[in-house]
Design an enzyme around this catalytic site. Sequence first.
Site, short mmCIF file in Angstrom:
data_model
loop_
_atom_site.label_atom_id
_atom_site.label_comp_id
_atom_site.label_asym_id
_atom_site.label_seq_id
_atom_site.Cartn_x
_atom_site.Cartn_y
_atom_site.Cartn_z
N TYR A 1 31.82 37.81 41.35
CA TYR A 1 33.02 37.38 42.08
C TYR A 1 32.69 37.21 43.55
CZ TYR A 1 37.93 37.67 43.71
OH TYR A 1 39.16 37.44 44.28
N LYS B 1 33.10 33.75 39.48
CA LYS B 1 34.40 33.42 40.03
C LYS B 1 34.21 33.06 41.49
CE LYS B 1 38.97 35.27 41.21
NZ LYS B 1 39.83 36.48 41.24
#
Length: 296
Positions: free
Chosen positions: A135, A164
């Site tokens: 992420y 992400k």
Amino acid sequence: MNLSGIIGYPITPFSDLIKGVDLEKLGIVIDILLDAKVDAIAALGSAGEAAYLTKFEWEQVAKYTVKYVDGKVPVVIGVAELTTEQAIERAKYAHAIGADMIMVSPFSYYKLNEAELFQHYESISNATPLPIMIYNNPATCGVDMSPKFMLTMVDGIKNACMIKESTGDIQRMHKIHKLSKGKVPFFNGCNHMALEALTAGASGWCTTAPCLIGDQPKQLFDAVKQGDKDKAQALFYQQYEFLEFIVTSGLAAAVKSGLSIQGKLDGEPRKPLLPLTKSAQKTLRNMLTELDCIKA
């Protein structure tokens, strides 16, 4: 694991009575997300105020979420810790309670170099068999990882398997797609870029928006995947101002105010976060009315 579609983020409700997490209300929020047809639920992200929870509360939310969802959709647990040791502890706990995946963001005080970041993720991977979503959210975590470096980690760390990307730079998504030859799944974490990201090949969209606007994000995702450009564009512009508003107003505060406006849930974010002002609440009420998510 194969993961795609809308990954819904629950807020964390608090109770003044018990001075802690209200698990009964958390169940209500999870039901709202499931009714919104999300494809996975990601607990303990920014919208869930994970950074403001005690260790006990964090574990409470993680365990309750996995148990309550009960396999209906995959559960992703967010892990964002200053030290590798703490991150490993959280990752092991997520595995022990039956989570399907962890989403790891390298929270930082010192500026971490790539060698430090690589060992952080590798150490977490070695401690648990759970798939890892890398992420990248520099605005919150203070660490900015390039597409090339994140792909290096996907290639070199056994459980790192998807990304992400939340910088708001669409070019990074293009680079992830191009450099990986389309083989590494990536997810959009920037709400107001949803249409661009999905059109660029994102496997899904990570968002707390379904807490307030139901399956409208899912409709947008489906329209893009079905190649219905006009419908996708219309759905996106219908949601655009709302998506931008909840980000600029603060996800936790905006969603909690919205749920209260809808009469579904009461509660405020944890200090130092503040609830929306009366003016902002009026703006949100108008947006939800226009989106047909509240009675006029």
